[in-house]
Design a protein around this motif. Sequence first.
Motif, short mmCIF file in Angstrom:
data_model
loop_
_atom_site.label_atom_id
_atom_site.label_comp_id
_atom_site.label_asym_id
_atom_site.label_seq_id
_atom_site.Cartn_x
_atom_site.Cartn_y
_atom_site.Cartn_z
N LEU A 351 3.38 -12.13 -4.51
CA LEU A 351 4.39 -11.12 -4.16
C LEU A 351 4.39 -9.92 -5.10
O LEU A 351 4.49 -8.77 -4.65
CB LEU A 351 5.79 -11.75 -4.14
N ASP A 352 4.31 -10.16 -6.40
CA ASP A 352 4.36 -9.04 -7.35
C ASP A 352 3.18 -8.09 -7.13
O ASP A 352 3.36 -6.86 -7.07
CB ASP A 352 4.37 -9.56 -8.79
N LYS A 353 2.00 -8.64 -7.00
CA LYS A 353 0.80 -7.83 -6.79
C LYS A 353 0.90 -7.09 -5.46
O LYS A 353 0.58 -5.89 -5.37
CB LYS A 353 -0.44 -8.73 -6.81
N ALA A 354 1.36 -7.79 -4.43
CA ALA A 354 1.47 -7.18 -3.10
C ALA A 354 2.51 -6.06 -3.08
O ALA A 354 2.31 -5.03 -2.44
CB ALA A 354 1.81 -8.25 -2.06
N THR A 355 3.61 -6.27 -3.78
CA THR A 355 4.67 -5.25 -3.81
C THR A 355 4.18 -3.99 -4.51
O THR A 355 4.46 -2.87 -4.06
CB THR A 355 5.92 -5.81 -4.51
N THR A 356 3.46 -4.15 -5.60
CA THR A 356 2.90 -3.00 -6.30
C THR A 356 1.94 -2.24 -5.39
O THR A 356 1.98 -0.99 -5.30
CB THR A 356 2.18 -3.45 -7.58
N ALA A 357 1.08 -2.97 -4.69
CA ALA A 357 0.13 -2.32 -3.79
C ALA A 357 0.85 -1.63 -2.64
O ALA A 357 0.47 -0.52 -2.24
CB ALA A 357 -0.85 -3.37 -3.24
N TRP A 358 1.88 -2.27 -2.11
CA TRP A 358 2.68 -1.66 -1.04
C TRP A 358 3.30 -0.34 -1.51
O TRP A 358 3.22 0.68 -0.82
CB TRP A 358 3.76 -2.64 -0.60
N ASN A 359 3.90 -0.36 -2.67
CA ASN A 359 4.55 0.85 -3.19
C ASN A 359 3.55 1.99 -3.40
O ASN A 359 3.84 3.16 -3.11
CB ASN A 359 5.28 0.54 -4.49
N ASN A 360 2.37 1.64 -3.90
CA ASN A 360 1.37 2.66 -4.22
C ASN A 360 0.60 3.15 -3.00
O ASN A 360 0.26 4.34 -2.90
CB ASN A 360 0.37 2.11 -5.25
N ASP A 361 0.31 2.21 -2.08
CA ASP A 361 -0.62 2.54 -1.00
C ASP A 361 0.04 2.76 0.35
O ASP A 361 -0.60 3.32 1.25
CB ASP A 361 -1.65 1.41 -0.86
#
Length: 366
Positions: A351-361
Amino acid sequence: MTYLDRRALLRSAGAAGAALLGGGLLAACGSPGRTSASGSTALTLFHWAGVQGTVPRRVAQAFAKKHDVTIRYIEGTNADTFPKLVSSVQVNADKPLLNLGFFNAQSFAQGAADGLWAPVSEKSVPNVAKVLPGYTTGNGFGAYMVMDAMGLIYNKKVIRTPPTSWTDLFDSAYRGRVTTWDAPAFSVNAVPVINQIEGGSDGDLSKGIAAFSRAAKKGQFSGLIGSIDQLRQQLNSGQVVIAPGFQGVAQPWIDEGDPIGFAVPEQGVMAFPEGFQLVKGSSEDQLALAADLMNEIFAPDAVADYSAATATIPLVEGARLPAKYRDIESFQLKTVQNALKLDWTALVTGLDKATTAWNNDVKAHL
């Protein structure tokens, strides 16, 4: 965790003449408290807003009156209440925000990973023995009560022919008129479903996020939604014409005459189990009473009433699907048996990695 005998607890409280307070509401978030003003046990129950809260609250109010117990209520969503529960335990593990709560499968898995839940057994909550085979949690924490089906919700005035694929979310014909939920609520925003279609694994949502990123850069989305009411308003106005959504959300709107449809994609709906958890850190007597209350909520008649109120599929033996939904294909249990299923434990590890990617991409391009 050792459970007290619940009936003995209630009997001893009465014999001792310790009158438990009745009633008591907390419509917003607040501390559950271990005792009421008179020194008696008090519970806090979390339920979802709107029709999702009607039956749990009704059962809880009857329970409170029957046993002369104080029950306070938190009404909200997993997205806002679960993080507050986590924060409360971080501040004081022995004073959780709530004692008994209604959560979705993502929160079930997150809470288990974080050590939030107290065990649930057929001894402490006998009615969990009636949960249909194949729909138990498997780890001894919580129990699923109903199943919702996530598919595509659309505006019937604009989209005359029901959409047939999850990839219709990216159809250029709907550019600028698509929405979904923000991260980290991946259980409801269709990223894991698209990720599976793209060949990704539930523990790594990068392929799904990449698909949403490509769409966001092309202007596919009108924005992100923050509430069910917002989704309904945008669909009715035509601001949004298609979105991932739940049958249990759409059907009451359809029954009320909204120009909204629910479509089952050719790849299948996403199975979305929902149920209750007992919260670790609650006192022994709170857990005992909360288990008794959970048992009454899981009674077949109560589950059938919840299913009727929320347009969800009951998962408890003896709880019948409401008559008005029995002839609708998407309400049959086989619909979710053949559904796209997520590995929720694997999903929450990323979740943490996915949330960061979602916010950035994704979010950065809306």
